[in-house]
Design a protein around this motif. Structure first.
Motif, PDB file in Angstrom:
ATOM      1  N   ALA A   1      -2.311  -3.124  -9.806  1.00  0.00           N
ATOM      2  CA  ALA A   1      -2.343  -4.019  -8.648  1.00  0.00           C
ATOM      3  C   ALA A   1      -3.052  -5.320  -8.991  1.00  0.00           C
ATOM      4  O   ALA A   1      -4.101  -5.312  -9.627  1.00  0.00           O
ATOM      5  CB  ALA A   1      -3.051  -3.344  -7.472  1.00  0.00           C
ATOM      6  N   LEU A   2      -2.459  -6.415  -8.561  1.00  0.00           N
ATOM      7  CA  LEU A   2      -3.072  -7.742  -8.627  1.00  0.00           C
ATOM      8  C   LEU A   2      -3.384  -8.132  -7.188  1.00  0.00           C
ATOM      9  O   LEU A   2      -2.472  -8.169  -6.346  1.00  0.00           O
ATOM     10  CB  LEU A   2      -2.110  -8.744  -9.257  1.00  0.00           C
ATOM     11  N   SER A   3      -4.650  -8.400  -6.888  1.00  0.00           N
ATOM     12  CA  SER A   3      -5.016  -8.702  -5.511  1.00  0.00           C
ATOM     13  C   SER A   3      -6.218  -9.637  -5.467  1.00  0.00           C
ATOM     14  O   SER A   3      -6.771 -10.007  -6.498  1.00  0.00           O
ATOM     15  CB  SER A   3      -5.348  -7.402  -4.759  1.00  0.00           C
ATOM     16  N   GLY A   4      -6.604  -9.998  -4.256  1.00  0.00           N
ATOM     17  CA  GLY A   4      -7.734 -10.891  -4.072  1.00  0.00           C
ATOM     18  C   GLY A   4      -8.258 -10.844  -2.656  1.00  0.00           C
ATOM     19  O   GLY A   4      -8.067  -9.864  -1.949  1.00  0.00           O
ATOM     20  N   LEU A   5      -8.864 -11.910  -2.231  1.00  0.00           N
ATOM     21  CA  LEU A   5      -9.463 -12.130  -0.916  1.00  0.00           C
ATOM     22  C   LEU A   5     -10.693 -11.282  -0.654  1.00  0.00           C
ATOM     23  O   LEU A   5     -11.781 -11.802  -0.569  1.00  0.00           O
ATOM     24  CB  LEU A   5      -8.449 -11.978   0.225  1.00  0.00           C
ATOM     25  N   LYS A   6     -10.552  -9.960  -0.514  1.00  0.00           N
ATOM     26  CA  LYS A   6     -11.709  -9.117  -0.225  1.00  0.00           C
ATOM     27  C   LYS A   6     -11.808  -8.009  -1.259  1.00  0.00           C
ATOM     28  O   LYS A   6     -10.818  -7.326  -1.546  1.00  0.00           O
ATOM     29  CB  LYS A   6     -11.606  -8.519   1.171  1.00  0.00           C
ATOM     30  N   PRO A   7     -12.986  -7.796  -1.816  1.00  0.00           N
ATOM     31  CA  PRO A   7     -13.128  -6.818  -2.901  1.00  0.00           C
ATOM     32  C   PRO A   7     -12.784  -5.390  -2.501  1.00  0.00           C
ATOM     33  O   PRO A   7     -12.379  -4.600  -3.349  1.00  0.00           O
ATOM     34  CB  PRO A   7     -14.595  -6.937  -3.316  1.00  0.00           C
ATOM     35  N   GLY A   8     -12.885  -5.032  -1.230  1.00  0.00           N
ATOM     36  CA  GLY A   8     -12.590  -3.667  -0.812  1.00  0.00           C
ATOM     37  C   GLY A   8     -11.151  -3.450  -0.393  1.00  0.00           C
ATOM     38  O   GLY A   8     -10.854  -2.514   0.336  1.00  0.00           O
ATOM     39  N   ASN A   9     -10.222  -4.298  -0.861  1.00  0.00           N
ATOM     40  CA  ASN A   9      -8.838  -4.170  -0.391  1.00  0.00           C
ATOM     41  C   ASN A   9      -8.204  -2.861  -0.861  1.00  0.00           C
ATOM     42  O   ASN A   9      -8.620  -2.267  -1.861  1.00  0.00           O
ATOM     43  CB  ASN A   9      -8.007  -5.394  -0.778  1.00  0.00           C
ATOM     44  N   LYS A  10      -7.208  -2.400  -0.129  1.00  0.00           N
ATOM     45  CA  LYS A  10      -6.590  -1.092  -0.372  1.00  0.00           C
ATOM     46  C   LYS A  10      -5.877  -1.017  -1.711  1.00  0.00           C
ATOM     47  O   LYS A  10      -5.930   0.018  -2.385  1.00  0.00           O
ATOM     48  CB  LYS A  10      -5.626  -0.756   0.771  1.00  0.00           C
ATOM     49  N   SER A  11      -5.185  -2.070  -2.119  1.00  0.00           N
ATOM     50  CA  SER A  11      -4.461  -2.044  -3.397  1.00  0.00           C
ATOM     51  C   SER A  11      -5.422  -1.820  -4.558  1.00  0.00           C
ATOM     52  O   SER A  11      -5.141  -1.033  -5.465  1.00  0.00           O
ATOM     53  CB  SER A  11      -3.696  -3.351  -3.624  1.00  0.00           C
ATOM     54  N   ARG A  12      -6.518  -2.507  -4.510  1.00  0.00           N
ATOM     55  CA  ARG A  12      -7.519  -2.380  -5.582  1.00  0.00           C
ATOM     56  C   ARG A  12      -8.027  -0.949  -5.674  1.00  0.00           C
ATOM     57  O   ARG A  12      -8.260  -0.425  -6.758  1.00  0.00           O
ATOM     58  CB  ARG A  12      -8.665  -3.345  -5.323  1.00  0.00           C
ATOM     59  N   ASN A  13      -8.183  -0.298  -4.543  1.00  0.00           N
ATOM     60  CA  ASN A  13      -8.701   1.067  -4.519  1.00  0.00           C
ATOM     61  C   ASN A  13      -7.655   2.123  -4.848  1.00  0.00           C
ATOM     62  O   ASN A  13      -8.010   3.221  -5.253  1.00  0.00           O
ATOM     63  CB  ASN A  13      -9.331   1.362  -3.157  1.00  0.00           C
ATOM     64  N   LYS A  14      -6.381   1.804  -4.690  1.00  0.00           N
ATOM     65  CA  LYS A  14      -5.326   2.801  -4.898  1.00  0.00           C
ATOM     66  C   LYS A  14      -4.677   2.752  -6.278  1.00  0.00           C
ATOM     67  O   LYS A  14      -4.121   3.738  -6.733  1.00  0.00           O
ATOM     68  CB  LYS A  14      -4.245   2.654  -3.823  1.00  0.00           C
ATOM     69  N   ALA A  15      -4.725   1.616  -6.937  1.00  0.00           N
ATOM     70  CA  ALA A  15      -4.050   1.474  -8.230  1.00  0.00           C
ATOM     71  C   ALA A  15      -4.935   1.990  -9.361  1.00  0.00           C
ATOM     72  O   ALA A  15      -6.157   1.841  -9.328  1.00  0.00           O
ATOM     73  CB  ALA A  15      -3.698   0.016  -8.475  1.00  0.00           C
TER      74      ALA A  15
ATOM     75  N   VAL B   1       0.840  -1.199   0.000  1.00  0.00           N
ATOM     76  CA  VAL B   1       0.000   0.000   0.000  1.00  0.00           C
ATOM     77  C   VAL B   1       0.879   1.255   0.000  1.00  0.00           C
ATOM     78  O   VAL B   1       0.612   2.224  -0.716  1.00  0.00           O
ATOM     79  CB  VAL B   1      -0.969  -0.014   1.205  1.00  0.00           C
ATOM     80  N   SER B   2       1.953   1.224   0.780  1.00  0.00           N
ATOM     81  CA  SER B   2       2.867   2.367   0.868  1.00  0.00           C
ATOM     82  C   SER B   2       3.518   2.688  -0.481  1.00  0.00           C
ATOM     83  O   SER B   2       3.613   3.857  -0.873  1.00  0.00           O
ATOM     84  CB  SER B   2       3.944   2.070   1.926  1.00  0.00           C
ATOM     85  N   VAL B   3       3.954   1.673  -1.215  1.00  0.00           N
ATOM     86  CA  VAL B   3       4.592   1.938  -2.509  1.00  0.00           C
ATOM     87  C   VAL B   3       3.560   2.415  -3.526  1.00  0.00           C
ATOM     88  O   VAL B   3       3.869   3.243  -4.388  1.00  0.00           O
ATOM     89  CB  VAL B   3       5.426   0.737  -3.020  1.00  0.00           C
ATOM     90  N   LEU B   4       2.336   1.936  -3.438  1.00  0.00           N
ATOM     91  CA  LEU B   4       1.281   2.447  -4.326  1.00  0.00           C
ATOM     92  C   LEU B   4       0.999   3.921  -4.036  1.00  0.00           C
ATOM     93  O   LEU B   4       0.858   4.727  -4.964  1.00  0.00           O
ATOM     94  CB  LEU B   4      -0.001   1.625  -4.180  1.00  0.00           C
ATOM     95  N   ASP B   5       0.928   4.271  -2.766  1.00  0.00           N
ATOM     96  CA  ASP B   5       0.718   5.679  -2.399  1.00  0.00           C
ATOM     97  C   ASP B   5       1.834   6.552  -2.959  1.00  0.00           C
ATOM     98  O   ASP B   5       1.586   7.616  -3.540  1.00  0.00           O
ATOM     99  CB  ASP B   5       0.645   5.845  -0.880  1.00  0.00           C
ATOM    100  N   TYR B   6       3.082   6.101  -2.777  1.00  0.00           N
ATOM    101  CA  TYR B   6       4.217   6.879  -3.272  1.00  0.00           C
ATOM    102  C   TYR B   6       4.185   6.998  -4.799  1.00  0.00           C
ATOM    103  O   TYR B   6       4.387   8.087  -5.347  1.00  0.00           O
ATOM    104  CB  TYR B   6       5.543   6.254  -2.813  1.00  0.00           C
ATOM    105  N   ALA B   7       3.923   5.905  -5.478  1.00  0.00           N
ATOM    106  CA  ALA B   7       3.867   5.928  -6.944  1.00  0.00           C
ATOM    107  C   ALA B   7       2.791   6.905  -7.423  1.00  0.00           C
ATOM    108  O   ALA B   7       3.014   7.666  -8.380  1.00  0.00           O
ATOM    109  CB  ALA B   7       3.599   4.526  -7.486  1.00  0.00           C
ATOM    110  N   ASN B   8       1.649   6.901  -6.765  1.00  0.00           N
ATOM    111  CA  ASN B   8       0.597   7.843  -7.122  1.00  0.00           C
ATOM    112  C   ASN B   8       1.028   9.288  -6.875  1.00  0.00           C
ATOM    113  O   ASN B   8       0.726  10.180  -7.677  1.00  0.00           O
ATOM    114  CB  ASN B   8      -0.696   7.527  -6.362  1.00  0.00           C
TER     115      ASN B   8
END
Length: 176
Positions: free
Chosen positions: A142-156, A127-134
């Motif tokens: 971002a490639l992610s899973g488990l829960k649809p509301g995950n932070k990576s999905r929302n930040k990328a 999450v920290s590197v996504l914030d910095y990249a943004n």
């Protein structure tokens, strides 16, 4: 139903239904791939780089993807896979900021693409590197899973939420 049948059935359902987002909005797979292709072409044409980040098994995927993009895609691609470098950064800053500090050292910017791989999508260093990249205007995927509301999905900017991880967890839970 036994575990193996449950698992294979869940795996096939997951493969048939990835959720692709652009700027947090679900889109068709073709629209998603078209946009991601434009970003990767821009990265290559502008002599940008692709950075891959992940923890554990996702770090292995990141390494392999970096090699494939460098070898087959003609784009300089890097992954923070050196355990000595990773632990030194974690020691000097924190594990949460190690990926971000690697990004800073490599002067990630607007011509680069940052790709993260995280099953949960919530790993603090991812999450920290996504914030910095943004913050610096790099493209993010971002490639992610488990829960649809995950932070990576929302930040990328570009995100694939692989429902397969969620289905796998459900299939496993049924048999435990």
């Amino acid at each position: 139903m036994d575990y193996s049948k449950n698992y294979l059935s869940a795996f096939l359902r997951g493969l048939q239904s990835p959720i692709c987002d652009v700027n947090g909005i679900s889109t068709s797979e073709s629209e998603f791939l078209s946009g991601l292709l434009k970003i990767t072409e821009k990265t290559r044409n502008e002599k940008g780089r692709i950075f891959f980040f992940g923890n554990g098994a996702s770090a292995s995927f990141a390494n392999h993807m970096a090699l494939d993009w460098s070898k087959n895609g003609g784009v300089l691609a890097l992954s923070l896979s050196d355990s000595s470098l990773l632990t030194a950064l974690a020691n000097d800053y924190s594990y949460e900021d190690a990926f971000k500090e690697f990004a800073k050292i490599n002067a990630i910017g607007k011509d680069d693409l940052v790709t993260t791989i995280s099953s949960s999508g919530n790993s603090p260093n991812v999450v920290s590197v996504l914030d910095y990249a943004n913050e610096v205007g790099a493209a993010t995927f971002a490639l992610s899973g488990l829960k649809p509301g995950n932070k990576s999905r929302n930040k990328a900017k570009f995100s694939v939420y692989a429902i397969i991880f969620s289905i796998y967890a459900s299939a496993r839970d049924i048999n435990e």
